[in-house]
Design a protein around this motif. Structure first.
Motif, PDB file in Angstrom:
ATOM      1  N   ARG A 211       3.139  -3.645   6.666  1.00 28.25           N
ATOM      2  CA  ARG A 211       3.733  -4.538   7.519  1.00 28.25           C
ATOM      3  C   ARG A 211       4.036  -4.329   9.196  1.00 28.25           C
ATOM      4  O   ARG A 211       4.607  -5.004   9.727  1.00 28.25           O
ATOM      5  CB  ARG A 211       5.257  -4.597   6.548  1.00 28.25           C
ATOM      6  CG  ARG A 211       5.816  -6.038   7.416  1.00 28.25           C
ATOM      7  CD  ARG A 211       5.492  -7.042   7.776  1.00 28.25           C
ATOM      8  NE  ARG A 211       5.060  -8.149   6.672  1.00 28.25           N
ATOM      9  CZ  ARG A 211       4.734  -9.219   6.773  1.00 28.25           C
ATOM     10  NH1 ARG A 211       4.649  -9.846   7.560  1.00 28.25           N
ATOM     11  NH2 ARG A 211       4.171 -10.230   5.351  1.00 28.25           N
TER      12      ARG A 211
ATOM     13  N   PRO B 287       0.964   1.490  -3.909  1.00 25.15           N
ATOM     14  CA  PRO B 287       0.745  -0.506  -3.401  1.00 25.15           C
ATOM     15  C   PRO B 287       1.936  -0.517  -2.238  1.00 25.15           C
ATOM     16  O   PRO B 287       1.827  -1.489  -1.415  1.00 25.15           O
ATOM     17  CB  PRO B 287       0.500  -1.142  -4.332  1.00 25.15           C
ATOM     18  CG  PRO B 287       0.300  -0.195  -5.168  1.00 25.15           C
ATOM     19  CD  PRO B 287       1.150   1.079  -5.069  1.00 25.15           C
ATOM     20  N   ARG B 288       3.284  -0.538  -3.279  1.00 22.01           N
ATOM     21  CA  ARG B 288       4.129  -0.685  -2.380  1.00 22.01           C
ATOM     22  C   ARG B 288       4.489   0.249  -1.134  1.00 22.01           C
ATOM     23  O   ARG B 288       5.158  -0.996  -0.045  1.00 22.01           O
ATOM     24  CB  ARG B 288       5.995  -0.693  -3.036  1.00 22.01           C
ATOM     25  CG  ARG B 288       5.898  -2.322  -3.649  1.00 22.01           C
ATOM     26  CD  ARG B 288       7.037  -1.949  -4.606  1.00 22.01           C
ATOM     27  NE  ARG B 288       7.660  -0.407  -5.324  1.00 22.01           N
ATOM     28  CZ  ARG B 288       8.225   0.471  -4.913  1.00 22.01           C
ATOM     29  NH1 ARG B 288       9.251  -0.394  -3.930  1.00 22.01           N
ATOM     30  NH2 ARG B 288       8.377   1.398  -5.923  1.00 22.01           N
TER      31      ARG B 288
ATOM     32  N   ARG C 292       2.049  -1.222   1.164  1.00 23.69           N
ATOM     33  CA  ARG C 292       2.451  -3.043   1.997  1.00 23.69           C
ATOM     34  C   ARG C 292       3.542  -3.098   3.218  1.00 23.69           C
ATOM     35  O   ARG C 292       3.350  -3.133   4.360  1.00 23.69           O
ATOM     36  CB  ARG C 292       2.975  -3.678   1.016  1.00 23.69           C
ATOM     37  CG  ARG C 292       1.522  -4.849   0.252  1.00 23.69           C
ATOM     38  CD  ARG C 292       2.252  -5.643  -0.533  1.00 23.69           C
ATOM     39  NE  ARG C 292       4.042  -6.494  -0.614  1.00 23.69           N
ATOM     40  CZ  ARG C 292       4.469  -6.293  -1.709  1.00 23.69           C
ATOM     41  NH1 ARG C 292       4.185  -4.926  -2.483  1.00 23.69           N
ATOM     42  NH2 ARG C 292       6.243  -5.645  -2.133  1.00 23.69           N
TER      43      ARG C 292
ATOM     44  N   ALA D 189      -4.554  -2.372   8.550  1.00 22.22           N
ATOM     45  CA  ALA D 189      -3.508  -3.643   9.179  1.00 22.22           C
ATOM     46  C   ALA D 189      -4.123  -3.656  10.602  1.00 22.22           C
ATOM     47  O   ALA D 189      -3.375  -4.726  10.912  1.00 22.22           O
ATOM     48  CB  ALA D 189      -1.857  -2.734   8.734  1.00 22.22           C
TER      49      ALA D 189
ATOM     50  N   GLU E  27       8.961  -8.453   3.679  1.00 25.73           N
ATOM     51  CA  GLU E  27       8.946  -8.136   2.469  1.00 25.73           C
ATOM     52  C   GLU E  27      10.057  -8.117   1.452  1.00 25.73           C
ATOM     53  O   GLU E  27       8.800  -8.285   0.466  1.00 25.73           O
ATOM     54  CB  GLU E  27       8.053  -6.355   2.897  1.00 25.73           C
ATOM     55  CG  GLU E  27       6.688  -6.503   3.261  1.00 25.73           C
ATOM     56  CD  GLU E  27       5.377  -7.310   2.676  1.00 25.73           C
ATOM     57  OE1 GLU E  27       5.300  -7.357   1.634  1.00 25.73           O
ATOM     58  OE2 GLU E  27       4.647  -7.519   3.808  1.00 25.73           O
TER      59      GLU E  27
END
Length: 275
Positions: free
Chosen positions: A265, A257-258, A261, A69, A173
């Protein structure tokens, strides 16, 4: 212990070069969390002096350095457990080495069994506190004065400002983020219905076999900790269902994957911060 720490520190300092400020630990079935990492170097644990080696399925057993990120990150891809036969001090060694390298923040991911009946398999739970039922502490024995105090305070073991950051990241998100208390047990056996009922009665929202040794060691040496658990299953003591390691790995993989993410963030929300 100090000689082992210094040996591992010297080796990694030469291999890594400039050290990121953040280290992340991934747990069972959560290697996918670091798939988004743009890797500069990946080192097997077995190549690092005095490092433990992961023996549990679903743990890659490597230390990766790269960009996640947009921020530099050390990822410990796989962890160590008391049930593998490691001492609490051995589990703490990688955390202490991270501190010697200059890491200031520790992000922990793990898989856990849900105790809160409002949870569902696949939920992400922000760990707000823990209950240590292992009977172990990584601080047993002579205190390493160069790392931290003899009696560290755990009132805010999971940094409140990082918890607020995680909640804000989940909101951005549009992702539900549960919150709760993590009960740590020794393992490797899973809980009986009566044990499950007890864990819920004393305030546990999830139960697992990791995270707490790492957190205690991190707080002792001044690292700020943020921990998120994937709820692999929900234990209802009157309707207990059997679960296998394969089930845990599958459900953790599905949630990875969540979780990746969300971690991304969180990192993005710290443009002006220490990361």
């Amino acid at each position: 212990m100090e000689k082992k720490l210094e040996s591992a520190h010297r080796f990694l300092a030469q291999e890594i070069g400039r050290t990121p400020r953040v280290a992340m630990i991934t747990g069972t079935g959560l290697n996918a969390v670091t798939e988004a990492l743009e890797v500069d170097a990946r080192i097997p644990y077995a190549a690092i002096p005095h490092f433990p080696v992961s023996t549990t399925d679903g743990h890659r057993g490597t230390l990766a350095v790269g960009t996640f990120a947009g921020k530099r990150l050390i990822a410990l891809e796989g962890r160590f457990h008391l049930y593998e036969g490691y001492s609490a001090a051995e589990i703490a060694l990688p955390i202490r080495v991270m501190r010697l390298l200059g890491v200031t923040h520790l992000f922990i991911s793990s898989a856990a069994g849900g105790l809160n009946p409002r949870f569902n398999p696949g939920d992400l739970m922000l760990i707000t506190d823990h209950i240590n039922l292992t009977g172990k502490s990584p601080l047993t024995g002579p205190n390493l004065e160069t790392l931290g105090p003899r009696f560290p305070d755990l009132t805010k073991a999971y940094a409140p400002d990082l918890q607020r950051l995680a909640s804000a990241a989940a909101l951005e998100e549009r992702m539900e983020l549960q919150k709760g208390v993590y009960a740590a047990v020794h393992g490797p056996h899973l809980e009986t219905p009566s044990e499950t009922r007890y864990l819920r009665l004393i305030g546990g929202d999830a139960v697992g076999m990791s995270t707490v040794m790492e957190t205690i060691a991190a707080v002792h040496c001044g690292l700020k900790v943020l921990a998120i658990a994937v709820i692999a299953n929900v234990n209802r003591p009157d309707l207990m269902e059997e679960i296998s390691l394969d089930d845990v790995i599958t459900r953790a993989n599905q949630a990875s994957p969540r979780l990746a993410r969300l971690w991304g963030r969180i990192m993005n929300l710290t443009e002006e911060g220490p990361f």
